[in-house]
Enzyme design. Sequence first.
Site, PDB file in Angstrom:
ATOM      1  N   CYS A  98      -1.461   9.502   2.151  1.00 46.05           N
ATOM      2  CA  CYS A  98      -1.317   8.890   0.817  1.00 46.05           C
ATOM      3  C   CYS A  98      -2.441   9.308  -0.120  1.00 46.05           C
ATOM      4  O   CYS A  98      -2.241   9.421  -1.322  1.00 46.05           O
ATOM      5  CB  CYS A  98      -1.287   7.370   0.944  1.00 46.05           C
ATOM      6  SG  CYS A  98      -2.714   6.716   1.847  1.00 46.05           S
ATOM      7  N   GLU A 154       0.881  -1.178   0.000  1.00 42.45           N
ATOM      8  CA  GLU A 154       0.000   0.000   0.000  1.00 42.45           C
ATOM      9  C   GLU A 154       0.911   1.219   0.000  1.00 42.45           C
ATOM     10  O   GLU A 154       1.528   1.546   1.013  1.00 42.45           O
ATOM     11  CB  GLU A 154      -0.906  -0.019   1.239  1.00 42.45           C
ATOM     12  CG  GLU A 154      -1.790  -1.248   1.342  1.00 42.45           C
ATOM     13  CD  GLU A 154      -2.839  -1.316   0.243  1.00 42.45           C
ATOM     14  OE1 GLU A 154      -3.146  -0.287  -0.387  1.00 42.45           O
ATOM     15  OE2 GLU A 154      -3.345  -2.428   0.002  1.00 42.45           O
TER      16      GLU A 154
HETATM   17  P1  NAD Z   1       8.758   4.871   4.141  1.00 43.10           P
HETATM   18  O1  NAD Z   1       8.584   3.949   2.991  1.00 43.10           O
HETATM   19  O2  NAD Z   1       9.982   5.670   4.218  1.00 43.10           O
HETATM   20  O3  NAD Z   1       8.666   4.054   5.509  1.00 43.10           O
HETATM   21  C1  NAD Z   1       7.563   3.213   5.805  1.00 43.10           C
HETATM   22  C2  NAD Z   1       8.036   2.073   6.690  1.00 43.10           C
HETATM   23  O4  NAD Z   1       8.926   1.225   5.956  1.00 43.10           O
HETATM   24  C3  NAD Z   1       8.815   2.522   7.918  1.00 43.10           C
HETATM   25  O5  NAD Z   1       8.481   1.666   8.986  1.00 43.10           O
HETATM   26  C4  NAD Z   1      10.265   2.335   7.493  1.00 43.10           C
HETATM   27  O6  NAD Z   1      11.129   2.166   8.574  1.00 43.10           O
HETATM   28  C5  NAD Z   1      10.159   1.081   6.645  1.00 43.10           C
HETATM   29  N1  NAD Z   1      11.175   0.919   5.602  1.00 43.10           N
HETATM   30  C6  NAD Z   1      11.751   1.884   4.846  1.00 43.10           C
HETATM   31  N2  NAD Z   1      12.605   1.330   3.960  1.00 43.10           N
HETATM   32  C7  NAD Z   1      12.539  -0.016   4.135  1.00 43.10           C
HETATM   33  C8  NAD Z   1      13.185  -1.133   3.525  1.00 43.10           C
HETATM   34  N3  NAD Z   1      14.052  -0.987   2.515  1.00 43.10           N
HETATM   35  N4  NAD Z   1      12.908  -2.371   3.963  1.00 43.10           N
HETATM   36  C9  NAD Z   1      12.000  -2.550   4.954  1.00 43.10           C
HETATM   37  N5  NAD Z   1      11.371  -1.536   5.594  1.00 43.10           N
HETATM   38  C10 NAD Z   1      11.638  -0.274   5.179  1.00 43.10           C
HETATM   39  O7  NAD Z   1       7.447   5.788   4.127  1.00 43.10           O
HETATM   40  P2  NAD Z   1       7.108   7.027   5.051  1.00 43.10           P
HETATM   41  O8  NAD Z   1       7.864   8.196   4.567  1.00 43.10           O
HETATM   42  O9  NAD Z   1       7.181   6.676   6.477  1.00 43.10           O
HETATM   43  O10 NAD Z   1       5.546   7.180   4.732  1.00 43.10           O
HETATM   44  C11 NAD Z   1       5.071   7.970   3.756  1.00 43.10           C
HETATM   45  C12 NAD Z   1       4.720   7.168   2.542  1.00 43.10           C
HETATM   46  O11 NAD Z   1       3.762   6.157   2.846  1.00 43.10           O
HETATM   47  C13 NAD Z   1       4.072   8.020   1.485  1.00 43.10           C
HETATM   48  O12 NAD Z   1       4.592   7.694   0.234  1.00 43.10           O
HETATM   49  C14 NAD Z   1       2.605   7.646   1.592  1.00 43.10           C
HETATM   50  O13 NAD Z   1       1.866   7.884   0.416  1.00 43.10           O
HETATM   51  C15 NAD Z   1       2.682   6.208   1.924  1.00 43.10           C
HETATM   52  N6  NAD Z   1       1.430   5.759   2.546  1.00 43.10           N
HETATM   53  C16 NAD Z   1       0.628   4.908   1.867  1.00 43.10           C
HETATM   54  C17 NAD Z   1      -0.587   4.520   2.421  1.00 43.10           C
HETATM   55  C18 NAD Z   1      -1.514   3.582   1.701  1.00 43.10           C
HETATM   56  O14 NAD Z   1      -2.359   2.989   2.350  1.00 43.10           O
HETATM   57  N7  NAD Z   1      -1.396   3.435   0.390  1.00 43.10           N
HETATM   58  C19 NAD Z   1      -0.953   5.008   3.673  1.00 43.10           C
HETATM   59  C20 NAD Z   1      -0.091   5.875   4.324  1.00 43.10           C
HETATM   60  C21 NAD Z   1       1.104   6.239   3.767  1.00 43.10           C
END
Ligand code: NAD
Length: 490
Positions: free
Chosen positions: A291, A257
């Site tokens: 998002c 997501e």
């Molecule tokens: P992010 O991808 O930087 O981090 C999200 C999570 O993933 C964190 O827990 C982080 O520590 C972990 N993570 C990061 N890189 C990783 C890797 N290589 N391997 C495993 N885990 C990893 O995202 P963010 O900046 O925290 O959140 C914002 C993003 O999330 C935006 O792009 C937003 O659109 C998206 N989002 C999507 C939804 C949805 O339901 N589609 C909902 C909320 C947020």
Amino acid sequence: MDIQAASPVADAATWQGKLFDGQWIAAPATLEVIEPGTGKPLHTVGKAGPSEVTAAVTRARAAQRGWAATAPRERAAVFHRAAAILQEHAAAAAALIARETGGILAKGEHEVREAIVLLQRAAAMPLHATGQVLPSVPGRLSLARQLPLGVIGVISPFNFPLVLSLRSVAPALAVGNAVVLKPDPRTPYAGGFVIAEVLAAAGLPEGLLHVLPGGADAGQALVEAPGVPMIAFTGSTAAGRRIGELAGRHLKKVSLELGGKNALIVLDDADLDKAVSAIAFGAYFHQGQICMATGRVLVQRGIAAELTRRLAEKARHLPVGDPATGQVALGPIIDQRQLQNVKDIVDASVAAGAVVEAGGTHEGLFYAPTVLSNVRPGMRAFEEEVFGPVANIIPFDHDEEAIELANATEYGLSAGVISASVGRAMAIGERLHTGLLHINDQTVADEVVNPFGGTGASGNGTSVGGPADWEQYTHWQWVTVKDAVPQYPF
Ligand code: NAD
């Protein structure tokens, strides 16, 4: 804060420097959580790395077998109790969530309300009749049944941490799985510890839920762990791509997501004041860190100038500040790195010809609600998810052009169409490539019971929530039963 000390589900003394494996346990390292509204330390939690993930998966696997064999009504009862406990402590949980995430109190309260419904829905899942009796040859009973997968790895982001963690944690546990949850290190309480507190108090057996705040290394270890057959990831498209690749290599089920660049189309017969209010909410709620945020506002040319003027006027009057100290509409951006990203996208777009009609400035992490006009395809403000309070106005001439512009993105999460003519709006909506579509509304909406998700760079399907949950966290098993072993020809 008095309200926190009074509540066992929001008392930092319990988890200071700890991780959760069914109990609060010592951690090899700690993480200081900074309150975005003040820039000061809020609390300290344990920090997990790959070896804590490995240990948690081993314990979760052992606990899961007994849980899957527990009577459905006993599993349901845990979630009924958890919903009641969270309800009882809603005010304290919402206040701490608001402070940790930098959101306004109403947003923290909204998360808690949604979380209660998620727990209530999870309570209903174990008692839901699933499976099928299949047609088969005479003398053979043939069944399809849904079984838990085992240990589900949940990785969640910082923006709506409680809802985005719990929307996977609750249904995954309810249907008989164990869960290892890795919340974002910036929001470990909202994204994990509050869930641990509530479910432990509700009597969830030990070892079934593990909460391990940590960085990408811990997340990666979870994706690679052999005992974890499924990853439920919510976060950025960039991280989602890496996780999808890794999960593919390990042949794991993965729910992604991801981000969005959601279009709100405003037609020339729209009520302008209502449209402006909808745009402001869609673009500025939680500082645009959603998002589903309204990332592109496509406005029919005849009303574009007046709508932009009214939106800029509204943006200039929205109060911005520390949500903990007063009535504000917008709080801070989560951290300096995210703020820099917002600034870079706005600056690059202005250099490419976009016009700042309001905002475009910041004080510390507080970015002013911003209106950019004259945004066009090719500009960063058109192409990229900003994750900041920026409304990008893109004029169009006719309905066909609006559809083309709305679909001119690799994302496909949410869309909205505002018009006095529902028929005209529906005709446009039918042709938008998104997982969520709202006629006469902005793009931010989730009611917990709806299937949620996007296409393209927004993820791999509407795979979370409502009717999608049983399918998501189980696998099908075909079972046949005969009275006796048949005689084969050799
Ligand atoms: P992010 O991808 O930087 O981090 C999200 C999570 O993933 C964190 O827990 C982080 O520590 C972990 N993570 C990061 N890189 C990783 C890797 N290589 N391997 C495993 N885990 C990893 O995202 P963010 O900046 O925290 O959140 C914002 C993003 O999330 C935006 O792009 C937003 O659109 C998206 N989002 C999507 C939804 C949805 O339901 N589609 C909902 C909320 C947020």
